[in-house]
Design a protein around this motif. Structure first.
Motif, PDB file in Angstrom:
ATOM      1  N   THR A   1       0.836  -1.202   0.000  1.00  0.00           N
ATOM      2  CA  THR A   1       0.000   0.000   0.000  1.00  0.00           C
ATOM      3  C   THR A   1       0.867   1.247   0.000  1.00  0.00           C
ATOM      4  O   THR A   1       0.543   2.242  -0.657  1.00  0.00           O
ATOM      5  CB  THR A   1      -0.956  -0.004   1.214  1.00  0.00           C
ATOM      6  N   PHE A   2       1.986   1.196   0.731  1.00  0.00           N
ATOM      7  CA  PHE A   2       2.939   2.312   0.691  1.00  0.00           C
ATOM      8  C   PHE A   2       3.426   2.542  -0.741  1.00  0.00           C
ATOM      9  O   PHE A   2       3.522   3.682  -1.196  1.00  0.00           O
ATOM     10  CB  PHE A   2       4.154   2.031   1.573  1.00  0.00           C
ATOM     11  N   LEU A   3       3.748   1.458  -1.449  1.00  0.00           N
ATOM     12  CA  LEU A   3       4.226   1.607  -2.822  1.00  0.00           C
ATOM     13  C   LEU A   3       3.157   2.222  -3.720  1.00  0.00           C
ATOM     14  O   LEU A   3       3.464   3.042  -4.596  1.00  0.00           O
ATOM     15  CB  LEU A   3       4.693   0.254  -3.360  1.00  0.00           C
ATOM     16  N   ALA A   4       1.906   1.854  -3.497  1.00  0.00           N
ATOM     17  CA  ALA A   4       0.806   2.467  -4.257  1.00  0.00           C
ATOM     18  C   ALA A   4       0.698   3.955  -3.932  1.00  0.00           C
ATOM     19  O   ALA A   4       0.501   4.787  -4.837  1.00  0.00           O
ATOM     20  CB  ALA A   4      -0.509   1.755  -3.958  1.00  0.00           C
ATOM     21  N   SER A   5       0.832   4.301  -2.658  1.00  0.00           N
ATOM     22  CA  SER A   5       0.759   5.718  -2.283  1.00  0.00           C
ATOM     23  C   SER A   5       1.936   6.483  -2.864  1.00  0.00           C
ATOM     24  O   SER A   5       1.779   7.630  -3.300  1.00  0.00           O
ATOM     25  CB  SER A   5       0.684   5.895  -0.764  1.00  0.00           C
ATOM     26  N   ASN A   6       3.128   5.854  -2.911  1.00  0.00           N
ATOM     27  CA  ASN A   6       4.285   6.503  -3.543  1.00  0.00           C
ATOM     28  C   ASN A   6       3.983   6.815  -4.999  1.00  0.00           C
ATOM     29  O   ASN A   6       4.306   7.912  -5.480  1.00  0.00           O
ATOM     30  CB  ASN A   6       5.529   5.619  -3.456  1.00  0.00           C
ATOM     31  N   ALA A   7       3.379   5.873  -5.707  1.00  0.00           N
ATOM     32  CA  ALA A   7       3.041   6.082  -7.116  1.00  0.00           C
ATOM     33  C   ALA A   7       2.052   7.239  -7.271  1.00  0.00           C
ATOM     34  O   ALA A   7       2.195   8.074  -8.179  1.00  0.00           O
ATOM     35  CB  ALA A   7       2.469   4.804  -7.719  1.00  0.00           C
ATOM     36  N   LEU A   8       1.073   7.303  -6.385  1.00  0.00           N
ATOM     37  CA  LEU A   8       0.094   8.400  -6.452  1.00  0.00           C
ATOM     38  C   LEU A   8       0.763   9.742  -6.190  1.00  0.00           C
ATOM     39  O   LEU A   8       0.508  10.730  -6.901  1.00  0.00           O
ATOM     40  CB  LEU A   8      -1.040   8.163  -5.455  1.00  0.00           C
ATOM     41  N   TRP A   9       1.630   9.793  -5.172  1.00  0.00           N
ATOM     42  CA  TRP A   9       2.311  11.050  -4.851  1.00  0.00           C
ATOM     43  C   TRP A   9       3.257  11.468  -5.969  1.00  0.00           C
ATOM     44  O   TRP A   9       3.369  12.650  -6.286  1.00  0.00           O
ATOM     45  CB  TRP A   9       3.074  10.950  -3.532  1.00  0.00           C
ATOM     46  N   ILE A  10       3.941  10.493  -6.587  1.00  0.00           N
ATOM     47  CA  ILE A  10       4.838  10.815  -7.695  1.00  0.00           C
ATOM     48  C   ILE A  10       4.041  11.375  -8.867  1.00  0.00           C
ATOM     49  O   ILE A  10       4.427  12.386  -9.475  1.00  0.00           O
ATOM     50  CB  ILE A  10       5.661   9.579  -8.102  1.00  0.00           C
ATOM     51  N   THR A  11       2.909  10.750  -9.171  1.00  0.00           N
ATOM     52  CA  THR A  11       2.058  11.234 -10.261  1.00  0.00           C
ATOM     53  C   THR A  11       1.596  12.655  -9.989  1.00  0.00           C
ATOM     54  O   THR A  11       1.683  13.532 -10.856  1.00  0.00           O
ATOM     55  CB  THR A  11       0.843  10.299 -10.435  1.00  0.00           C
ATOM     56  N   TRP A  12       1.115  12.890  -8.779  1.00  0.00           N
ATOM     57  CA  TRP A  12       0.646  14.232  -8.436  1.00  0.00           C
ATOM     58  C   TRP A  12       1.805  15.224  -8.443  1.00  0.00           C
ATOM     59  O   TRP A  12       1.676  16.340  -8.932  1.00  0.00           O
ATOM     60  CB  TRP A  12      -0.042  14.232  -7.069  1.00  0.00           C
ATOM     61  N   GLY A  13       2.952  14.798  -7.914  1.00  0.00           N
ATOM     62  CA  GLY A  13       4.112  15.682  -7.845  1.00  0.00           C
ATOM     63  C   GLY A  13       4.609  16.117  -9.220  1.00  0.00           C
ATOM     64  O   GLY A  13       4.994  17.275  -9.411  1.00  0.00           O
ATOM     65  N   PHE A  14       4.616  15.176 -10.183  1.00  0.00           N
ATOM     66  CA  PHE A  14       5.003  15.550 -11.544  1.00  0.00           C
ATOM     67  C   PHE A  14       4.026  16.562 -12.116  1.00  0.00           C
ATOM     68  O   PHE A  14       4.434  17.546 -12.736  1.00  0.00           O
ATOM     69  CB  PHE A  14       5.071  14.321 -12.455  1.00  0.00           C
ATOM     70  N   HIS A  15       2.746  16.330 -11.906  1.00  0.00           N
ATOM     71  CA  HIS A  15       1.744  17.260 -12.433  1.00  0.00           C
ATOM     72  C   HIS A  15       1.904  18.647 -11.828  1.00  0.00           C
ATOM     73  O   HIS A  15       1.804  19.652 -12.516  1.00  0.00           O
ATOM     74  CB  HIS A  15       0.328  16.743 -12.164  1.00  0.00           C
ATOM     75  N   ASP A  16       2.153  18.697 -10.525  1.00  0.00           N
ATOM     76  CA  ASP A  16       2.244  19.975  -9.815  1.00  0.00           C
ATOM     77  C   ASP A  16       3.658  20.556  -9.822  1.00  0.00           C
ATOM     78  O   ASP A  16       3.882  21.615  -9.255  1.00  0.00           O
ATOM     79  CB  ASP A  16       1.748  19.803  -8.380  1.00  0.00           C
ATOM     80  N   ARG A  17       4.577  19.823 -10.433  1.00  0.00           N
ATOM     81  CA  ARG A  17       5.994  20.221 -10.466  1.00  0.00           C
ATOM     82  C   ARG A  17       6.574  20.382  -9.063  1.00  0.00           C
ATOM     83  O   ARG A  17       7.369  21.291  -8.805  1.00  0.00           O
ATOM     84  CB  ARG A  17       6.180  21.485 -11.291  1.00  0.00           C
ATOM     85  N   ALA A  18       6.178  19.496  -8.191  1.00  0.00           N
ATOM     86  CA  ALA A  18       6.683  19.470  -6.813  1.00  0.00           C
ATOM     87  C   ALA A  18       7.872  18.499  -6.773  1.00  0.00           C
ATOM     88  O   ALA A  18       7.746  17.352  -6.350  1.00  0.00           O
ATOM     89  CB  ALA A  18       5.578  19.048  -5.851  1.00  0.00           C
ATOM     90  N   TRP A  19       9.011  18.980  -7.257  1.00  0.00           N
ATOM     91  CA  TRP A  19      10.158  18.106  -7.480  1.00  0.00           C
ATOM     92  C   TRP A  19      10.732  17.534  -6.196  1.00  0.00           C
ATOM     93  O   TRP A  19      11.213  16.388  -6.187  1.00  0.00           O
ATOM     94  CB  TRP A  19      11.222  18.834  -8.291  1.00  0.00           C
ATOM     95  N   ALA A  20      10.693  18.289  -5.114  1.00  0.00           N
ATOM     96  CA  ALA A  20      11.191  17.757  -3.840  1.00  0.00           C
ATOM     97  C   ALA A  20      10.308  16.600  -3.373  1.00  0.00           C
ATOM     98  O   ALA A  20      10.818  15.597  -2.848  1.00  0.00           O
ATOM     99  CB  ALA A  20      11.247  18.856  -2.783  1.00  0.00           C
ATOM    100  N   LEU A  21       9.019  16.728  -3.558  1.00  0.00           N
ATOM    101  CA  LEU A  21       8.100  15.641  -3.191  1.00  0.00           C
ATOM    102  C   LEU A  21       8.361  14.411  -4.053  1.00  0.00           C
ATOM    103  O   LEU A  21       8.384  13.282  -3.540  1.00  0.00           O
ATOM    104  CB  LEU A  21       6.638  16.088  -3.354  1.00  0.00           C
TER     105      LEU A  21
END
Length: 81
Positions: free
Chosen positions: A36-56
Motif C-alpha cells: 500500500t505504501f508503494l501504491a501511495s508513492n506512485a500516487l504522490w509521484i504522479t501528483w508531484g510531476f503534475h504539480d511540479r513538486a520536485w522535492a516531493l
C-alpha cells in the motif's frame, strides 16, 4: 476543477493506512502495508510531476527504495507473525 489535485486524497489515505498496517505484528499485514505504501508513492509521484513538486517526487523515490527494503526485510523476518 483540476482533477489531478484529487490524487492527493487517495494518496493521503493510502499513506495513513499503510503506516497503520506496517506497524502490525503480523507479517502478512506488514506486507500489505508495504504494498500500500508503494501504491501511495506512485500516487504522490504522479501528483508531484503534475504539480511540479520536485522535492516531493524525489522524496517519494527515496521512500520507494525504503519500502522495497522493508518488503525484503519482512520476507526474511525470523518472527513467525
Amino acid at each position: 476543477m483540476d482533477y489531478w489535485n484529487l490524487l492527493q486524497w487517495p494518496a493521503m489515505v493510502a499513506t495513513l493506512g499503510s503506516t497503520w498496517l506496517v506497524a502490525s505484528t503480523r507479517k502478512s499485514l506488514r506486507m500489505v502495508g508495504f504494498c500500500t505504501f508503494l501504491a501511495s508513492n506512485a500516487l504522490w509521484i504522479t501528483w508531484g510531476f503534475h504539480d511540479r513538486a520536485w522535492a516531493l517526487v524525489a522524496l517519494q523515490f527515496g521512500l520507494v527504495a525504503l519500502n522495497v527494503r522493508g518488503v525484503t526485510k519482512n520476507e526474511t523476518s525470523a518472527r513467525p507473525f
